[in-house]
Design a protein around this motif. Structure first.
Motif, short mmCIF file in Angstrom:
data_model
loop_
_atom_site.label_atom_id
_atom_site.label_comp_id
_atom_site.label_asym_id
_atom_site.label_seq_id
_atom_site.Cartn_x
_atom_site.Cartn_y
_atom_site.Cartn_z
N CYS A 269 3.34 -0.89 6.82
CA CYS A 269 3.23 -1.31 5.42
C CYS A 269 2.92 -2.80 5.35
O CYS A 269 3.12 -3.55 6.31
N THR A 281 12.97 2.48 -0.42
CA THR A 281 11.70 3.05 -0.90
C THR A 281 10.81 1.92 -1.37
O THR A 281 11.20 1.13 -2.23
N GLU A 285 4.57 3.11 0.84
CA GLU A 285 4.86 4.42 1.43
C GLU A 285 3.89 5.48 0.93
O GLU A 285 3.57 6.44 1.64
N LYS A 289 2.21 7.09 3.95
CA LYS A 289 2.90 8.39 4.01
C LYS A 289 4.06 8.39 5.00
O LYS A 289 4.35 9.41 5.65
N HIS A 290 4.72 7.25 5.15
CA HIS A 290 5.92 7.19 5.99
C HIS A 290 6.76 6.01 5.56
O HIS A 290 6.32 5.15 4.78
N LYS A 291 7.99 5.93 6.03
CA LYS A 291 8.89 4.83 5.71
C LYS A 291 8.36 3.52 6.30
O LYS A 291 7.71 3.50 7.33
N CYS A 292 8.68 2.41 5.61
CA CYS A 292 8.10 1.11 5.97
C CYS A 292 8.91 0.34 7.01
O CYS A 292 8.35 -0.48 7.74
#
Length: 634
Positions: A269, A281, A285, A289-292
């Motif tokens: 990110c 959040t 993301e 498409k995934h956690k930062c």
């Protein structure tokens, strides 16, 4: 050098050992009295792998063979006659292709009564010894060589129940209680290990890793996290940010198969948001498409080191990383350094001493206090912010860490600037960047801990003034010092000349002529960049007040005595980090911020600056007097 994997894997083979019940033992009595009645000679077969030699032949080869030797000479004609007679009575040994069907022969070794038969006993015994030393020894040598050849050329079949990619324990027994190993070719994990670091020539040689974490290093303190089986990358864009370059950003490769179908799994990110929680959040993301991840440690996902390297080289992902300002290095991984020992990630902004102090040290301090009393859970550290930070660097922040013995005997790991080498860690301790930069975690840094740190630094740098007012008064009484008078240190620019107080020395000259400042000593610092760390520490230690343009040099406040007055001067209304009320409380000091004058300040009653632009300003004498009077009052 410890090569933990020499290029071959070791596999246990199924046992083909002859059962102990089949071993042949011959106990032969000897009639000669000189050996005694109880003396016997025993020849026992030993356990071995089946080599293709029929057991019957092996038994025939392990018969009785020990007798009393004769010292008498034997006539040639007698010997030849005996050997010829024995040859006619022996069966022929066929070629090796027919060994498996070879019948059990009559023993070629003469029986006891045949050798010792009255008058000819000594002759026949001596002749039999000659026979054993010629014919049978040749037969035995031939069959032994044949057995070795058959064994070497017999292919080994892998045991389907054994993982041949890893060494089997050397003392692991087979079902019959014996241990047997053989080389089966190159292993999956081929590496060289030196000082607990595994050097892989290719990421394909590594076994599949599964990452874990983050887990709290200490649930009571907070701010430090532990990861398992992860790799780190460097953000090369961060060091070229136009306004605020930083060395505090890292990429974390997290190995899992949960994201293997996500084509953007390897893209971190952007650095546009404050990511204070790992499970938070954040806006990016929806793109990746995934956690930062968290501040200072941006997460990327992969199934392996090779998978990550291939993923970031895809054009779409490369362009997205550039857009986010998150271009990583290495770019194409050809080798991996995998650190086995627990390692601490020493991460901070090397371009800003003040940021380093608040973003790293204010989180680490409570852990330092705890570890120095007990034991450090990590044995090594690595910092890509400054190479060799605690071993040989003279960077101001590294020197501070060194002098405070922040890590005692923890090893400072070296690293190479190689765009093709990936650094991975079996256990990684991460001191979260910025976790306590605003000192909002009450009780995290106590006055006792912070005071202990400063006492340590005062002693290590040999600073002349004692930290507390009480200690200074006591020392003055003993040494006959005069505490009257005030020393004010002034500095007119930032370290990088971004902001400049253009007429500072002129206004100071005017102020010195005023009678009310006759006991005030104004000291102008020309350039902090030209001063050693110890000299900077001494400059702040000797000051009763510090008046300076905002900049990283303000981090030297940590060397100032309790009760020091700090004044930040500039055009911006942004208060520097040392102006945090909690920090001033820990210092028993005060902070005043002087910024751009308001438009209705016509009578110069306010201590403020006249800004020519965002980076240059002046100060009128009345405004300067107001600022100094406030300092003197405290």
């Amino acid at each position: 050098m410890d090569n933990n994997n020499s290029g071959v894997a070791i596999r246990r083979t199924s046992s083909s050992i002859i059962s102990p019940t089949n071993s042949i033992t011959s106990n032969i009595p000897v009639e000669d009295d000189e050996y005694g009645e109880d003396f016997d000679l025993s020849i026992s077969s030993h356990k071995r792998k089946q080599s293709g030699i029929p057991l019957e032949v092996a038994e025939g080869m392990t018969g009785r063979a020990s007798m009393e030797p004769s010292l008498e000479q034997i006539a040639d004609d007698e010997e030849e006659g005996f050997i010829s007679e024995r040859r006619q009575s022996l069966p022929r040994i066929q070629s090796s292709s027919r060994l498996s069907s070879f019948p059990r022969p009559a023993s070629p070794i003469p029986e006891f009564d045949e050798i010792f038969d009255g008058e000819n006993r000594r002759f026949r015994y001596a002749s039999s010894i000659k026979f054993l030393s010629t014919r049978n020894i040749l037969i035995l040598a031939f069959i032994t060589v044949l057995a070795i050849v058959i064994t070497i050329h017999t292919p080994s079949q892998p045991d389907p129940g054994v993982d041949v990619s890893r060494p089997v324990e050397a003392d692991a027994p087979t079902e019959d209680g014996e241990s047997h190993f053989e080389d089966v070719g190159p292993g999956l994990e081929f590496y060289t290990e030196v000082d607990h670091v595994r050097y892989y020539k290719s990421p394909d040689k590594m076994k599949e890793m599964k990452s874990e974490g983050p887990t709290p290093a200490d649930r009571e303190l907070g701010g430090m996290h532990v990861f398992k089986n992860v790799c780190l990358t460097n953000n090369i864009d961060a060091m070229s940010y136009e306004n605020n370059p930083t060395t505090s950003l890292r990429g974390l490769i997290y190995f899992t198969r949960d994201q293997e179908h996500n084509s953007q799994r390897c893209v971190p990110c952007s650095n546009s948001e404050n990511m204070d929680r790992w499970d938070g959040t954040y806006e990016d993301e929806t793109v990746v498409k995934h956690k930062c991840g968290m501040n200072g440690l941006h997460t990327m996902y992969a199934t392996s080191a090779g998978d990550w390297s291939s993923c970031i080289l895809e054009d779409e992902n490369t362009q997205l990383m550039k857009k986010f300002g998150q271009t990583q290095t290495p770019t194409s991984v050809t080798s991996v350094h995998f650190f086995q020992a627990p390692t601490f990630l020493l991460q901070f902004n090397a371009f800003d001493m003040e940021s380093a102090l608040f973003d790293m040290l204010m989180t680490y301090l409570p852990f330092w206090k705890k570890y120095e009393m007990n034991e450090f859970p990590f044995t090594s550290l690595i910092s890509h912010s400054v190479k060799g930070c605690i071993s040989h660097s003279h960077h101001p922040f590294c020197e501070l860490l060194h002098q405070m013995a922040a890590f005692w005997e923890v090893q400072d790991l070296s690293w190479e600037s190689n765009e093709n080498t990936l650094y991975c860690y079996k256990t990684l301790y991460y001191n979260q960047v910025g976790y306590n930069r605003n000192l909002e975690h009450e009780g995290h840094v106590t006055k006792e801990v912070f005071g202990g740190l400063r006492e340590n630094l005062f002693n290590r740098f040999g600073l002349p003034r004692r930290r507390t007012v009480e200690a200074r008064e006591k020392a003055a009484a003993i040494e006959g010092q005069d505490l009257l008078g005030t020393k004010i240190i002034l500095y007119d620019k930032t370290s990088r000349d971004e902001t400049h107080w253009t007429d500072m020395e002129a206004v100071i000259t005017e102020a010195k002529s005023l009678d009310k400042y006759k006991d005030v000593t104004f000291v102008v610092v020309k350039d902090f960049d030209d001063l050693s760390v110890a000299h900077q520490a001494r400059t702040f230690n000797e000051a009763d007040a510090v008046v300076m343009v905002h900049g990283q040099h303000m981090a030297n406040a940590i060397y100032a005595v309790d009760g020091t007055s700090f004044v930040g001067v500039g055009c911006s209304g942004t208060v520097p980090l040392i102006g945090n009320p909690r920090f001033m409380e820990l210092m028993d000091s005060s902070y005043k911020h002087v910024s751009k004058c308001k438009e209705d300040n016509e009578d110069d009653s306010e201590a403020c600056t006249v800004c020519q632009d965002d980076d240059h300003f002046t100060m009128t004498l009345p405004a300067f007097e107001k600022m100094i009077d406030d300092v003197m009052a405290k």
